[in-house]
Design a protein around this motif. Sequence first.
Motif, mmCIF file in Angstrom:
data_model
loop_
_atom_site.group_PDB
_atom_site.id
_atom_site.type_symbol
_atom_site.label_atom_id
_atom_site.label_comp_id
_atom_site.label_asym_id
_atom_site.label_seq_id
_atom_site.Cartn_x
_atom_site.Cartn_y
_atom_site.Cartn_z
ATOM 1 N N ILE A 101 -0.256 3.786 5.221
ATOM 2 C CA ILE A 101 -1.016 4.963 4.800
ATOM 3 C C ILE A 101 -0.437 6.230 5.413
ATOM 4 O O ILE A 101 -0.425 7.291 4.787
ATOM 5 C CB ILE A 101 -2.499 4.796 5.183
ATOM 6 C CG1 ILE A 101 -3.115 3.627 4.404
ATOM 7 C CG2 ILE A 101 -3.285 6.080 4.925
ATOM 8 C CD1 ILE A 101 -4.509 3.264 4.844
ATOM 9 N N TYR A 102 0.076 6.115 6.625
ATOM 10 C CA TYR A 102 0.550 7.282 7.367
ATOM 11 C C TYR A 102 1.897 7.805 6.889
ATOM 12 O O TYR A 102 2.107 9.024 6.813
ATOM 13 C CB TYR A 102 0.633 6.916 8.854
ATOM 14 C CG TYR A 102 1.222 7.985 9.731
ATOM 15 C CD1 TYR A 102 0.440 9.041 10.177
ATOM 16 C CD2 TYR A 102 2.562 7.945 10.105
ATOM 17 C CE1 TYR A 102 0.979 10.029 10.971
ATOM 18 C CE2 TYR A 102 3.109 8.929 10.903
ATOM 19 C CZ TYR A 102 2.314 9.972 11.340
ATOM 20 O OH TYR A 102 2.843 10.943 12.109
ATOM 21 N N ALA B 236 -5.196 7.824 9.616
ATOM 22 C CA ALA B 236 -4.283 6.706 9.858
ATOM 23 C C ALA B 236 -3.948 6.571 11.335
ATOM 24 O O ALA B 236 -3.906 5.455 11.879
ATOM 25 C CB ALA B 236 -3.006 6.887 9.044
ATOM 26 N N VAL C 57 -1.107 -1.665 7.908
ATOM 27 C CA VAL C 57 -1.840 -0.917 6.882
ATOM 28 C C VAL C 57 -1.919 0.561 7.268
ATOM 29 O O VAL C 57 -1.691 1.455 6.438
ATOM 30 C CB VAL C 57 -3.251 -1.503 6.692
ATOM 31 C CG1 VAL C 57 -4.099 -0.587 5.801
ATOM 32 C CG2 VAL C 57 -3.177 -2.893 6.077
ATOM 33 N N SER D 119 -0.485 4.904 -1.160
ATOM 34 C CA SER D 119 -0.552 5.951 -0.153
ATOM 35 C C SER D 119 0.204 7.200 -0.598
ATOM 36 O O SER D 119 -0.221 8.328 -0.335
ATOM 37 C CB SER D 119 0.020 5.442 1.175
ATOM 38 O OG SER D 119 -0.018 6.446 2.160
ATOM 39 N N LEU E 13 -5.473 12.441 5.879
ATOM 40 C CA LEU E 13 -4.835 11.125 5.810
ATOM 41 C C LEU E 13 -4.082 10.813 7.098
ATOM 42 O O LEU E 13 -4.169 9.697 7.624
ATOM 43 C CB LEU E 13 -3.880 11.071 4.623
ATOM 44 C CG LEU E 13 -4.503 11.018 3.222
ATOM 45 C CD1 LEU E 13 -3.423 11.122 2.157
ATOM 46 C CD2 LEU E 13 -5.315 9.738 3.041
ATOM 47 N N PHE F 161 0.779 -1.231 0.000
ATOM 48 C CA PHE F 161 0.000 0.000 0.000
ATOM 49 C C PHE F 161 0.815 1.288 0.000
ATOM 50 O O PHE F 161 0.242 2.373 -0.125
ATOM 51 C CB PHE F 161 -0.936 0.015 1.219
ATOM 52 C CG PHE F 161 -1.854 -1.165 1.288
ATOM 53 C CD1 PHE F 161 -2.794 -1.393 0.294
ATOM 54 C CD2 PHE F 161 -1.786 -2.061 2.337
ATOM 55 C CE1 PHE F 161 -3.639 -2.485 0.351
ATOM 56 C CE2 PHE F 161 -2.627 -3.162 2.401
ATOM 57 C CZ PHE F 161 -3.559 -3.370 1.402
ATOM 58 N N LEU G 136 -2.046 9.016 -2.852
ATOM 59 C CA LEU G 136 -3.080 9.698 -2.071
ATOM 60 C C LEU G 136 -2.530 10.953 -1.408
ATOM 61 O O LEU G 136 -3.200 11.987 -1.354
ATOM 62 C CB LEU G 136 -3.638 8.745 -1.011
ATOM 63 C CG LEU G 136 -4.471 7.565 -1.501
ATOM 64 C CD1 LEU G 136 -4.837 6.660 -0.331
ATOM 65 C CD2 LEU G 136 -5.724 8.052 -2.206
#
Length: 204
Positions: free
Chosen positions: A90-91, A52, A86, A36, A48, A32, A39
Amino acid sequence: SVGAAWMMTQLTDSATLIALVQASNTLPIMLFALASGALADNLDRRTLLLGAQIFMAVMSLLLAVLTWQGWMTPLLLLSLTFLIGVGQAIYNPPWQASMGDLVPREDLPAAVTMNSVGFNLMRSVGPAVGGIITAAFGAAAAFAVNAASYLPLLGALLGLNWASATIASSASWASVLAWASCAAASALRRATAGSARPAARSGR
């Protein structure tokens, strides 16, 4: 991830399941991180980051509750470890990209320095703190501290002014402190999670 692997040794003797703990923690980064990053370039980075952090805090709290109640199983441990990974996947990209948004160019060296100092300080002090918490209150308390360690960064993120790319000096120093808080919280999470094994054994 170290703490989860240690706990898995208390739940099962399967070498495969123990090895899967590390895989479940790192696999989300591979799956991911690229998405990310896209994003982070196209969506609001603050949203975001907050999403996260909240997600990881909830998963960490669930880990603490399940451990406290004695309901933890190998499958649950792998699932929660994967979900926390996950959240981290994303973070990371929006967090790394946010320094230029939050800190004026002239303050970047100070921000990087404080981030490094905070991270290395807590990496040194954190294991001792985690060991004390685990010895005194048990593994569930260590995981609860892990969950609570997300709160300072959430507060810092909520308090930052993201409305403009040009930020006043006071706001820039708030962002510098946010970066230091992130490093400290991250190190404390690793320390408290990593010290869970002795308490799990003592509780048996």
